[in-house]
Design an enzyme around this catalytic site. Sequence first.
Site, PDB file in Angstrom:
ATOM      1  N   ASP A 400     127.301 -14.173  20.754  1.00 38.80           N
ATOM      2  CA  ASP A 400     126.192 -14.433  21.672  1.00 38.80           C
ATOM      3  C   ASP A 400     126.244 -15.864  22.210  1.00 38.80           C
ATOM      4  O   ASP A 400     126.205 -16.836  21.452  1.00 38.80           O
ATOM      5  CB  ASP A 400     124.875 -14.200  20.920  1.00 38.80           C
ATOM      6  CG  ASP A 400     123.691 -14.022  21.835  1.00 38.80           C
ATOM      7  OD1 ASP A 400     123.788 -14.398  23.019  1.00 38.80           O
ATOM      8  OD2 ASP A 400     122.662 -13.510  21.376  1.00 38.80           O
ATOM      9  N   ASP A 463     118.359  -9.507  28.137  1.00 39.22           N
ATOM     10  CA  ASP A 463     117.828  -8.646  27.084  1.00 39.22           C
ATOM     11  C   ASP A 463     116.889  -7.597  27.666  1.00 39.22           C
ATOM     12  O   ASP A 463     116.071  -7.897  28.537  1.00 39.22           O
ATOM     13  CB  ASP A 463     117.060  -9.471  26.052  1.00 39.22           C
ATOM     14  CG  ASP A 463     117.978 -10.328  25.196  1.00 39.22           C
ATOM     15  OD1 ASP A 463     119.196 -10.091  25.196  1.00 39.22           O
ATOM     16  OD2 ASP A 463     117.461 -11.235  24.517  1.00 39.22           O
TER      17      ASP A 463
END
Length: 654
Positions: A400, A463
């Site tokens: 990430d 997201d």
Amino acid sequence: MHFACSFALLAAVLAAGEIVPVLRQGVVPLTSLDLQKLRQGWGSPVVDRSVEGKPLQIGGREFAWGLGSHAASVLHVRLAGGSARFSAWVGVDDETAGRGSLAFRIHGDGKLLWESGVMKGGDAARRVDLDLAGVETLLLVTTSAGDGIDYDHADWAEAAFHVSGAPPRAVDPPVEEKVLRTPPPGPAPRLNGPLAYGVRPGRPIVHRVPCTGERPIAFAAAELPASLALDPVTGILTGAAPARAGRYPVVLSATNAHGTAIRPFALVVGDELALTPPMGWNSWYVFYDHITQADMQAAADAMVASGMADFGYEYVNIDDCWMKRRDEEPYRDAEGAVLPNAKFPDMAGLAAYIHAQGLRAGLYTSPGPWTCAGYVGAFEHEEADGRRFAAWGFDFLKYDWCSYEGVATGEGRERLERPYRQMADILRGLERDLVLNLCQYGMGEVWEWGGEVGGHCWRTTGDLGNEPGGLLPGFYAIGLSNARHAEHAHPGHWNDPDYILIGWIGGPGGTHVPTTLTGEEQYSYLSMWCLMAAPLFFSGDMTKLDAFTLNVLCNAEVIEIDQDPLGRQARIVRETEEELVLAKPLHDGSLAVGLFNLSELPRAIAVDWAALGLQGPRRVRDLWRQRDLPPRDGSLPMDVPRHGVELLRLGAVE
């Protein structure tokens, strides 16, 4: 503002148990209704001002009162036949400086009563004067006009109901019954899961053969390489891949008192992993920073006990927050490898626990100094961390971007590629295969280069989160964005639109709350992900898997669309504000087609053979209900519920 009402109207209002102000006798402003019932795509509704709190103004004309909102939006109003008319001036508020485009629609008792057409910033206000005689329910809708919701500041100026009886009331959307579409598996064995399994030469393998049916089941594998063994009771395949690259055809069988199932299975030894989209569970959207080793073990237990593993779910993945938090030194051991925090006392033991059930273990880190939640990242310790992940026994790494933004060097695409190329090279040289998930939110058109740098799947958007959104839940926008990159998906390389958020998910303060999605929306969610050949990672509470959630997650025929070995992502056949049609070619020559209703009312949706590239009659299989429909030729018309889907497989007539 002075309000008055007649005795008759006051009596009706009091009888309804509400006090609704009126502009003058029999006229009730829209803004007097409960605006908490209004769902909109950005911000909150504002009384007598624009959505940004400025005077209401449309096309240079200022209005003293009305509602400032934002597309996309919907408000359900119960009229009960008591309103004679609805009037308003509508348009894009001038505060957008000419930007924005949207459309207004008004539905009454399931029928379209009025629509504005596309309105843009700077356009003159349009007048609404609508006869509502006898109308029971009203929907006030704004849409994005098909180009996103940026600057879609929607004004309902001087909007009012002209009331002769019962006063209007804003209400919640009708409760939609959750219908179990998926039939339960039968007692006879049915082998599921991928038809091809990618592995590098000599690397360890753990794979639980997915199979439904009444246990006990006896498993067998013909032509299995000598370096592998299949447990005949559990169906767990273990050992190491052959040392020589190549394709090793295997025939799996499963037998119980009700019959035998046979299925081909190819072990593909080479440099490609994830030949079908990975499937499993991820901790993030249910546990966030509360995750513990015990939670992970409970999730692995539930994956088997619930039957999810029998449909192909196999990864049990920790997300962020398993390492030390900032200021919890020491962060690393004497070899420079990352240390877990106190909630994860035995990472190798955790991976072994997951493997013992025939499942695979995954974890998370960042190429930056810190993860997104403020835990230790891999920056300047990539080699040590990668080797430690493999030594622990993990099989999947989510990498990430997070704080790497502050330390990245270089320019353009090379700057974005560098950390992922570096980690992919490290993982490729280890003695264990780790699938690499690039999590960097679609920056630099990652779908164009994610596979080139060694990634197996890559996030294409921000997201998804669990916000309800405005007119449509948030997964639609994420899915539609991901759907536009179909040409970049193929075996070992997958576009990733984020996780499946249904069932019970994480709420405030570590609580778990049920999803706000309707049943039809949940069917649409999984249908869209399967058509897009997306990784299927559930991120809800594995210990609260109710019958409906499992009915959505565990439909073998639907999952086959996602896991099809051809590895093609569905193309967009048609996309409007009210409907979406996706079509995905499959390895046997059939075509999976999804008809999605994006509107607020049930809708008839049809698609012609020419648009699908088909000719002649076709068998039609309803995948959610697992039943055959009459053959069709020339077109495919279906009635689709609000926010619902019909997922069909079209094959040649035998």
